[in-house]
Design a protein around this motif. Structure first.
Motif, PDB file in Angstrom:
ATOM      1  N   GLU A   1       0.823  -1.201   0.000  1.00 38.05           N
ATOM      2  CA  GLU A   1       0.000   0.000   0.000  1.00 38.05           C
ATOM      3  C   GLU A   1       0.860   1.254   0.000  1.00 38.05           C
ATOM      4  O   GLU A   1       1.929   1.291   0.603  1.00 38.05           O
ATOM      5  N   THR A   2       0.375   2.290  -0.667  1.00 34.11           N
ATOM      6  CA  THR A   2       1.024   3.601  -0.634  1.00 34.11           C
ATOM      7  C   THR A   2       0.082   4.595   0.024  1.00 34.11           C
ATOM      8  O   THR A   2      -1.051   4.785  -0.434  1.00 34.11           O
ATOM      9  N   HIS A   3       0.542   5.192   1.118  1.00 27.95           N
ATOM     10  CA  HIS A   3      -0.241   6.172   1.856  1.00 27.95           C
ATOM     11  C   HIS A   3       0.448   7.527   1.734  1.00 27.95           C
ATOM     12  O   HIS A   3       1.597   7.678   2.168  1.00 27.95           O
TER      13      HIS A   3
ATOM     14  N   LYS B   1       8.593  -0.824  -5.127  1.00 28.01           N
ATOM     15  CA  LYS B   1       7.330  -1.376  -4.643  1.00 28.01           C
ATOM     16  C   LYS B   1       6.963  -2.658  -5.401  1.00 28.01           C
ATOM     17  O   LYS B   1       6.521  -3.642  -4.808  1.00 28.01           O
TER      18      LYS B   1
ATOM     19  N   THR C   1       1.012   6.583  -7.565  1.00 24.57           N
ATOM     20  CA  THR C   1      -0.409   6.640  -7.239  1.00 24.57           C
ATOM     21  C   THR C   1      -0.666   6.125  -5.832  1.00 24.57           C
ATOM     22  O   THR C   1      -0.338   4.977  -5.515  1.00 24.57           O
ATOM     23  N   PRO C   2      -1.244   6.949  -4.966  1.00 22.96           N
ATOM     24  CA  PRO C   2      -1.510   6.497  -3.602  1.00 22.96           C
ATOM     25  C   PRO C   2      -2.790   5.668  -3.524  1.00 22.96           C
ATOM     26  O   PRO C   2      -3.732   5.880  -4.294  1.00 22.96           O
ATOM     27  N   ASP C   3      -2.807   4.739  -2.585  1.00 25.42           N
ATOM     28  CA  ASP C   3      -4.041   4.012  -2.293  1.00 25.42           C
ATOM     29  C   ASP C   3      -4.907   4.815  -1.323  1.00 25.42           C
ATOM     30  O   ASP C   3      -6.138   4.755  -1.375  1.00 25.42           O
ATOM     31  N   PHE C   4      -4.220   5.564  -0.446  1.00 29.22           N
ATOM     32  CA  PHE C   4      -4.910   6.383   0.544  1.00 29.22           C
ATOM     33  C   PHE C   4      -4.192   7.722   0.677  1.00 29.22           C
ATOM     34  O   PHE C   4      -2.976   7.796   0.514  1.00 29.22           O
TER      35      PHE C   4
ATOM     36  N   GLY D   1      -9.437   8.519  -0.346  1.00 30.99           N
ATOM     37  CA  GLY D   1      -8.746   7.919  -1.476  1.00 30.99           C
ATOM     38  C   GLY D   1      -7.938   8.952  -2.236  1.00 30.99           C
ATOM     39  O   GLY D   1      -7.773  10.092  -1.779  1.00 30.99           O
ATOM     40  N   PRO D   2      -7.416   8.589  -3.404  1.00 28.62           N
ATOM     41  CA  PRO D   2      -6.594   9.513  -4.191  1.00 28.62           C
ATOM     42  C   PRO D   2      -7.296  10.823  -4.523  1.00 28.62           C
ATOM     43  O   PRO D   2      -6.648  11.860  -4.703  1.00 28.62           O
TER      44      PRO D   2
END
Length: 255
Positions: free
Chosen positions: A35-37, A195, A216-219, A233-234
């Protein structure tokens, strides 16, 4: 699957021998593998304090809460133990280490994290491959760590470490600051490659949405007043780009 958890984390910054100021005021955040936050917020909201407190910087004192990797607290660990447990911090202002070549530094770091020294030929091939992907010339391997590097070169070196060390959780503290468009694309590609190759969880601290066009972030979490003020979200990043942080900054100031 790795789970990284920050639970009600509170921390003070040490200003002087007898003076301190509370910065983190109850941070809750969970990041899973892959995940990318994105952590976004106004200046002075505590984003970098969060990064350094989690990493174990002595200037910041944890006064409450916990930080866990797969259920194990890291707060009693030394900085190097946290790194071996899977934490990685890409610093906003990477320091120079004159007299220590980049290749020796990276091989020592890889040895410490992996638990055994990679064979020189194998490591050299791995290092050159990662350097090539980040547009870092081969001559940099013999130079002192960050010595005489430009801002963009220092940031690419941070991502080079990320690719080689393959941590469980990477905290990237304003890795995009000071980068031109071309360097931003190279750094972003390196983050995405790391990643994809290791399924690392990423906490991406940034002021601006431009890096989110490439990573691109997930959150997205809005950080204000020493805590997470809002999550989404994004699309939340687009709202912040349009409206700014004013309402969050005011709310944080009143807390």
């Amino acid at each position: 699957m790795t789970k990284f958890e920050i639970r009600d984390l509170r921390a003070d910054v040490l200003i002087g021998a007898d003076e301190r100021q509370e910065i983190l005021k109850g941070v809750d955040l969970t990041i899973n593998s892959g995940e990318t936050h994105a952590i976004m917020g106004p200046n002075g909201s505590g984003k970098s304090t969060l990064a350094y407190a989690v990493a174990g910087h002595p200037k910041y004192e944890i006064t409450g809460g916990d930080v866990l990797i797969d259920g194990e607290s890291v707060l009693e660990m030394t900085v190097d133990e946290r790194a071996r447990a899977g934490l990685f911090l890409a610093m906003q202002y990477p320091v120079e280490v004159p007299g220590v070549s980049m290749s020796n530094f990276l091989r020592s770091a890889v040895t410490a994290v992996r638990g055994e020294a990679p064979k020189l030929r194998t490591f050299s091939k791995e290092l050159q491959g990662s350097m090539s992907g980040l547009n870092i010339g081969s001559e940099f391997a013999a130079r002192g760590v960050n010595e005489g590097f430009s801002g963009g070169e220092k940031k690419r070196h941070e991502i080079l470490q990320l690719e080689l060390l393959k941590p469980k959780l990477a905290i990237l503290d304003e890795t995009d600051s000071g980068l031109d468009v071309d360097a931003l694309k190279v750094v972003s590609e390196g983050i995405n490659r790391a990643k994809a190759n290791s399924d690392v969880g990423i906490m991406l601290i940034t002021h601006y949405t431009r890096i989110l066009n490439y990573v691109t972030p997930d959150f997205v979490h809005v950080f204000a007043g020493g805590r997470v003020a809002e999550s989404g979200g994004p699309e939340l990043a687009d709202v912040l780009e349009a409206d700014g942080y004013e309402r969050f900054a005011k709310a944080g100031a009143s807390q």
